[in-house]
Structures are given as structure tokens and as C-alpha cells.
Write a protein that holds these residues in place. Sequence first.
Motif, PDB file in Angstrom:
ATOM      1  N   SER A  44      -2.876   2.534   2.734  1.00  0.00           N
ATOM      2  CA  SER A  44      -3.027   1.292   2.572  1.00  0.00           C
ATOM      3  C   SER A  44      -2.106   0.527   3.375  1.00  0.00           C
ATOM      4  CB  SER A  44      -3.949   1.630   1.302  1.00  0.00           C
ATOM      5  OG  SER A  44      -4.192   0.108   1.251  1.00  0.00           O
ATOM      6  N   ASN A  46      -2.307  -2.300   1.329  1.00  0.00           N
ATOM      7  CA  ASN A  46      -2.046  -3.058   0.369  1.00  0.00           C
ATOM      8  C   ASN A  46      -0.809  -2.515  -0.700  1.00  0.00           C
ATOM      9  OD1 ASN A  46      -2.960  -4.460  -2.328  1.00  0.00           O
ATOM     10  ND2 ASN A  46      -4.999  -5.155  -1.256  1.00  0.00           N
ATOM     11  N   LEU A  49      -1.929  -1.259  -3.814  1.00  0.00           N
ATOM     12  CA  LEU A  49      -1.986   0.196  -3.991  1.00  0.00           C
ATOM     13  C   LEU A  49      -1.085   1.291  -5.293  1.00  0.00           C
ATOM     14  CD1 LEU A  49      -3.210   3.508  -3.778  1.00  0.00           C
ATOM     15  CD2 LEU A  49      -1.889   4.059  -1.422  1.00  0.00           C
ATOM     16  N   PHE A  60      -8.831   1.716  -3.200  1.00  0.00           N
ATOM     17  CA  PHE A  60      -8.180   1.187  -1.575  1.00  0.00           C
ATOM     18  C   PHE A  60      -8.145   1.994  -0.456  1.00  0.00           C
ATOM     19  CE2 PHE A  60      -6.339   0.080  -5.177  1.00  0.00           C
ATOM     20  CZ  PHE A  60      -5.020  -1.833  -5.283  1.00  0.00           C
ATOM     21  N   ASN A  61      -9.630   2.256   0.642  1.00  0.00           N
ATOM     22  CA  ASN A  61     -10.060   2.588   1.414  1.00  0.00           C
ATOM     23  C   ASN A  61     -10.117   2.055   3.300  1.00  0.00           C
ATOM     24  OD1 ASN A  61     -11.709   0.760   1.945  1.00  0.00           O
ATOM     25  ND2 ASN A  61     -13.559   1.694   0.615  1.00  0.00           N
ATOM     26  N   ASP A  62      -8.716   1.366   3.351  1.00  0.00           N
ATOM     27  CA  ASP A  62      -8.637   0.539   5.115  1.00  0.00           C
ATOM     28  C   ASP A  62      -8.485   2.038   5.441  1.00  0.00           C
ATOM     29  OD1 ASP A  62      -6.355   0.328   2.996  1.00  0.00           O
ATOM     30  OD2 ASP A  62      -5.564  -0.896   4.340  1.00  0.00           O
TER      31      ASP A  62
END
Length: 413
Positions: A44, A46, A49, A60-62
Amino acid sequence: MMIRVRSRDGLERVKVDNPNATVGELKSLIQTQLNVPIHNQTLSKNQNLLLAKGNDIQKFNDMADPSSPLAVLGIGHGQMVYLAYEGQRSVAGPQIKISPAGSFGKKMTMDDLIAKQMRIERQEKPHCQAVSFDRDAANAFQQYVNENLAFAIKRGGFMYGSVNEEGGVNVDFIYEPPQQGTEDNLFLLRDPEEEKQVEAIAIGLGLRRVGFIFTQTISQGKKDYTLSNSEIRQAVEVHAESGLKEWVTALVKLEVNEDGGADVHFEAFQLSDQCVKLFKDGWFAENCGDLDPKITRMTKDVVILGKDTRDVDNDFFLVLVKILDHQGPLSSQFPIENRTSPVNLRALKNHLDKTKNLLYVKRLSNFHLLLLLAKYLDINADVPQLAACVQAQAPIPEGYQILIDSLASNSRD
């Protein structure tokens, strides 16, 4: 190009030769170069995570689509990607040889041996089961920072409440000491006399100091750390001072939402037992100059996953705490201390005038009002007694009512 990868093990780098590489290719390279199997990887952009646990990691799947090109995701040379994985892996580190006494080489001192044995490890579980914020107290704090300071300078306060038998912490009011905030730093100008008054009120209310809360500024939100080294140092200093194992450190910041707007976001942590011990034992280095803010420097070498280093990723010291909320017994409708405008007896008169239809004890059921009264009353006798009446919601003795009304009537603009 070189992609920086931060995991629970610290910062590592992955070499990517294909400028059109996809997420799937990056995962393959991480497996090859960092020994993390593809099926165990969650990637991720982010940083949160790294603090997620259990099923929360799935949020958190971006970077979940392996066919997504890295360039489309804004990931290029030198960019940071965050990695979470399950299980253990082997991390290559230098081989350490200690020469026997009298042989060629440096002789190890006892301090050297202790340092070699100091292994920095993550603390898996907090002592605090969860922290619950009084909605009005939390809102009064964030609203001032949002509307008056625009999250441009830092603000902080001490949280007061109670700890239940299961280790849960309730926060019922926030005391904001005298302070000066800048874009990157918060300076607490602590007033011992005022803190004595706060403690007297807390005792009467059956509460105690349970944590530290502070904000991050908008500019800090653009940086790749959870807490900076100066924030870690300030937080661990007040944590160590408390002696409370359930002590909570709370962070308030702005985060961009799905619509492109900004939402106020609360996060809560405990500093690990090891972090507190290292600070108490004097391992935190002073005056580190241009050190990366996401790193805390030690005065001696420590061991992290087989590597000798003096630089510890701040996230090693953080243990995530679940956040709840509740409606506590205290109101928030009174000016708060040590802000832009001084709180004086005129504020008391205005408050009493607005609440004349309530029982007198309800009119006094506000920490910030009690703190103003504490400046005019005996903190060893009067203040705890008044606070105890508020805690029990018992009638306020007539003598105190007359005294308080007299203070209010003698106020001046």
C-alpha cells in the motif's frame, strides 16, 4: 529505478529494471530480493498499513490489483511503498566477532556487551484494551485546532479519566497547559501551580491523568512517518513520568477523504514498554541535527533483525490502540484555559446566567469551570469537595453557592 519499501523490519530498497513494471512484478521482485513470498505480501501507499492488525490489513487495497502499472499509481524512482506480511523471514546482517581477551582486536566492555544484547522488538499487544473519548471533550479539542488554528500549528493536552478492570481507558476531560506550537514542534510551558489545581479537581472527580494528546499539522501529513522523532521523545517523556502502564498517546490530524475533502482523524497508541525503558535508561540521543524525522537515534548500538544500528524506525515503538467514544458526566460549555483569550470571572458570570434553570451542581459540572474556581479557592479543601459533589451529582453546599455567586457578581468586563 529504485523503490523504497518500508515494513516492520525497517527501510529496504528494491531494484526495478522495467520502467513499465506492474504491482505484480514489484511483488515478484520483493519475493526475490527481500525473501517475502508473494502470497504473504500486502502492499500500500498508506503508511497506516504498518500499524494495522488482523482483518484490518485487508482494508488497504490500493495496490491489490497485480496488473496495475506502478506509474499509474504514482510510484516511481525513490517513491515509498509500505509492506505488511505474515510470518518470519531471514534478514541478512553483518557477522559480529568478539576477540577473546588479550588477542588482536578491540576489547569489549560491559557496556558494549549490554548494547549487543539490546534487541529492538515490536510489542504485539497494548496494555490498554481500548480508549474511549468523551465526545464533547474530544470535539472541543479538535474544533479549536481545526477552526482557530487551521491545523497550521501544533496543540497538545493531558487526558484525564479512569482505567477499568479490563484495562480500558475512559477519557473524560482534556487539560490544555500553557504552550507554544509551531509547524513542527510543540513546546509545553508547564505551570506547576496550575497542575496542582488540575490534580486536586481530578482527585475530587475520582479521575487521574491517563494520557497525552497532540495534533499534527497539515505539512506533517505530507511526510512519511506516523510520529516524528521529536513527537516520540515528547510522548515517551510524559509517559515515563506517569508510571501508568495503560497510558495512552493520542494523535489528531487531518486526512483527505474519498471526495477530496479533509476529515479530522483520531489515532491512539501506546509506546512500547521497551521504548519507555530505553528512554528512562538514557538511550535516547540528544541533538541529532538533520536526522530523518521517522528515525529515533540511540546513544549505543542496538540490534534490529540481526543488524547493528543506532537508528530505530519510530514505528517499532508504537502499539496501536482501539478507539471508542462515550458521553461522560461533564459538560463542555465553558471557555477552555490557556487559549487565545484568558478565562476570567466574566466567563463564570455569563455561564451561570445562561444555566440558571439547571440545578447548581449541573451548572458546575465542567472541568474548565472548576479550574477557574480553583484559582480563588483552597485547593486542599474547597476544590476537592466541590469536585466530589460534581462527581456524585450531590447538592452544592449553600456556603459555596454564595461564594461562587459573589465571585461572579464582582466580575468586570
